[in-house]
Write an enzyme that holds these catalytic residues in place. Structure first.
Site, PDB file in Angstrom:
ATOM      1  N   ASP A  92       0.628  -1.163   0.008  1.00  0.00           N
ATOM      2  CA  ASP A  92       0.010  -0.192   0.071  1.00  0.00           C
ATOM      3  C   ASP A  92       0.943   1.115  -0.090  1.00  0.00           C
ATOM      4  OD1 ASP A  92      -2.044   1.708   0.203  1.00  0.00           O
ATOM      5  OD2 ASP A  92      -2.672   1.137   2.264  1.00  0.00           O
ATOM      6  N   SER A  93       0.381   2.499  -0.442  1.00  0.00           N
ATOM      7  CA  SER A  93       1.152   3.470  -0.623  1.00  0.00           C
ATOM      8  C   SER A  93       1.545   4.305   0.637  1.00  0.00           C
ATOM      9  CB  SER A  93       0.514   4.298  -1.656  1.00  0.00           C
ATOM     10  OG  SER A  93      -0.576   5.053  -0.927  1.00  0.00           O
ATOM     11  N   GLY A  95      -0.810   6.245   1.968  1.00  0.00           N
ATOM     12  CA  GLY A  95      -2.046   7.282   1.970  1.00  0.00           C
ATOM     13  C   GLY A  95      -2.871   7.246   3.196  1.00  0.00           C
ATOM     14  N   PHE A  96      -3.498   6.131   3.461  1.00  0.00           N
ATOM     15  CA  PHE A  96      -4.316   5.928   4.381  1.00  0.00           C
ATOM     16  C   PHE A  96      -3.698   6.228   5.689  1.00  0.00           C
ATOM     17  CE2 PHE A  96      -6.582   3.245   7.550  1.00  0.00           C
ATOM     18  CZ  PHE A  96      -7.850   3.916   7.519  1.00  0.00           C
ATOM     19  N   ASP A 265      -7.977  -7.178   1.019  1.00  0.00           N
ATOM     20  CA  ASP A 265      -7.290  -7.265   2.032  1.00  0.00           C
ATOM     21  C   ASP A 265      -8.000  -6.606   3.010  1.00  0.00           C
ATOM     22  OD1 ASP A 265      -5.621  -4.562   3.047  1.00  0.00           O
ATOM     23  OD2 ASP A 265      -6.508  -4.202   1.175  1.00  0.00           O
ATOM     24  N   CYS A 303     -14.023 -27.559  10.129  1.00  0.00           N
ATOM     25  CA  CYS A 303     -12.733 -26.979   9.465  1.00  0.00           C
ATOM     26  C   CYS A 303     -11.567 -28.059   9.585  1.00  0.00           C
ATOM     27  CB  CYS A 303     -12.342 -25.952  10.112  1.00  0.00           C
ATOM     28  SG  CYS A 303     -10.761 -24.954   9.532  1.00  0.00           S
ATOM     29  N   CYS A 305      -8.070 -27.174   9.288  1.00  0.00           N
ATOM     30  CA  CYS A 305      -6.989 -26.401   9.783  1.00  0.00           C
ATOM     31  C   CYS A 305      -6.354 -27.399  10.887  1.00  0.00           C
ATOM     32  CB  CYS A 305      -7.114 -25.077  10.034  1.00  0.00           C
ATOM     33  SG  CYS A 305      -7.754 -24.757  11.586  1.00  0.00           S
ATOM     34  N   CYS A 308      -8.136 -26.724  14.381  1.00  0.00           N
ATOM     35  CA  CYS A 308      -9.359 -27.302  14.464  1.00  0.00           C
ATOM     36  C   CYS A 308      -9.045 -28.698  14.584  1.00  0.00           C
ATOM     37  CB  CYS A 308     -10.435 -26.807  13.505  1.00  0.00           C
ATOM     38  SG  CYS A 308     -10.799 -25.021  13.568  1.00  0.00           S
ATOM     39  N   HIS A 334      -6.284 -20.148  12.029  1.00  0.00           N
ATOM     40  CA  HIS A 334      -7.578 -20.632  11.761  1.00  0.00           C
ATOM     41  C   HIS A 334      -8.350 -19.776  10.826  1.00  0.00           C
ATOM     42  CE1 HIS A 334     -11.708 -22.039  11.891  1.00  0.00           C
ATOM     43  NE2 HIS A 334     -12.147 -20.723  12.488  1.00  0.00           N
TER      44      HIS A 334
END
Length: 375
Positions: A92-93, A95-96, A265, A303, A305, A308, A334
């Site tokens: 990301d630049s 800016g935010f 994102d 799940c 993963c 879990c 998870h």
């Protein structure tokens, strides 16, 4: 080096499945990108991220510029080598962050003067400076420097920010010369249709390799965000990837895909994990709550993963209550695994032509009703 191909278009809505070739691998879209703001997805190692299926992660120019510094990362061989991540990276630049984290920012047509949130030292970001930083970091995808306003903002504020975003995008385009890095433009305009359309037209004329819709998920109601996407996304080229910035709740991912978004994102899945909240096939589970103290069932029985498969809700609650880092790691893993599998489900539903059927089933299970929303 960069090539985006739409391999399947939905017959039900604007969603599509794409293949996006980058110098560090091919992405299958729609895709969710875990956020590694400071060159690290909190509590996750690169090996774990690969194991759960992440193909691209996001990092942040503002934070890495302040600490440890872009020149140090360049000296280390770039961000991929510095953090030992073999997949693609988007930066990301900043800016935010300049407008939300930094103290006493002063904006002009030239750029933004701000004070670091770390030590108060003054810094000046121009579009050219941001390009210098992002090229030094060496991510596969770099974002143009933009002006991101909160919601609500006045029309006058939004018009000025949109004009500056276009001017800065042109300056970024002029300065950026790294051929192994794709530069994306960012559409701004708050929730004003004419400004969003003007921003999209002006950026498309600059022929960026990809486009982001920015300035959303900043406090506006979900229906406003969806309305902005409805009239903005159709103005973006079909043969370029489209990225919705800062959005990661399950409902918004489904709705964004239906409106033609390819990339997402958000810090949400990792942030709520650190508060002991998990995304599961039956909705959110806040494992720190007392009701799970003697719950010896898996976090999510559906799940696959490791969290879990190997640990109970009671144990996870104990770890969170005790402040053990392992608890944060297990729930983070998870949550990211859950979203990666959900994105697979979305892609498959597009391919099979059953998107709305799958969406209704997911929403009913997760939110308790077909029109539910939230994280």
């Amino acid at each position: 080096m960069f090539e985006f191909t739409v391999v399947h278009k939905s017959t039900e809505h604007q969603g599509r499945i794409g293949k996006f070739k980058t110098p560090h691998g091919e992405l299958t879209t729609p895709v969710f990108m875990p956020v590694g703001t400071q060159a690290s997805v909190k509590t996750m190692s690169p090996d774990q991220l690969q194991a759960l299926g992440a193909s691209i992660i996001l990092s942040n120019t503002y934070h890495l510029y302040l600490r440890p510094g872009h020149e140090l990362i360049r000296e280390a061989g770039g961000l991929h080598a510095f953090m030992n991540w073999p997949g693609a990276i988007l930066t990301d630049s900043g800016g935010f962050q300049v407008f939300s984290l930094a103290k006493l920012n002063e904006i002009s047509d030239d750029g933004v003067l701000f004070r670091s949130h770390i030590d108060g030292a003054p810094h000046f970001f121009t579009p050219e400076k941001v390009m210098e930083i992002e090229m030094a970091l060496g991510a596969d995808i770099a974002m143009a420097f933009d002006v991101c306003l909160p919601y609500p903002s006045t029309y006058e504020e939004a018009a000025l920010a949109q004009a500056r975003t276009t001017q800065w995008a042109a300056r970024c385009r002029e300065r950026h010369d790294r051929t192994d890095q794709a530069l994306f433009g960012i559409v701004q305009g708050v929730a004003f249709r004419d400004l969003r359309e003007k921003s999209a037209r002006e950026l498309v004329a600059m022929d960026f390799p990809g486009y982001a819709v920015g300035g959303l998920s900043v406090g506006e109601p979900k229906n406003v965000m969806y309305e902005v996407l409805d009239y903005t996304v159709p103005l973006l080229p079909e043969d370029k990837p489209r990225y919705l910035m800062g959005v990661g709740s399950p409902d918004a991912l489904w709705e964004g895909v239906a409106r033609g978004i390819d990339m997402f994102d958000c810090v949400l899945p990792t942030r709520i994990a650190r508060n002991g909240t998990a995304m599961t096939s039956r909705g959110r589970v806040v494992v720190r709550n007392a009701e799970y103290a003697r719950d010896f069932s898996p976090l999510d029985p559906e799940c696959a993963c490791p969290t879990c498969q190997q640990y109970t809700r009671a144990y996870l609650r104990h770890l969170i209550k005790a402040g053990e880092i392992l608890g944060l790691m297990l729930i983070t893993y998870h949550n990211l695994f859950f979203l990666a599998r959900m994105m697979e489900q979305i892609r498959e539903s597009i391919k099979q032509g059953v998107f709305y059927e799958a969406k209704k089933a997911f929403f009913t299970a997760y939110y308790g009703r077909a029109d539910g929303e939230g994280f």
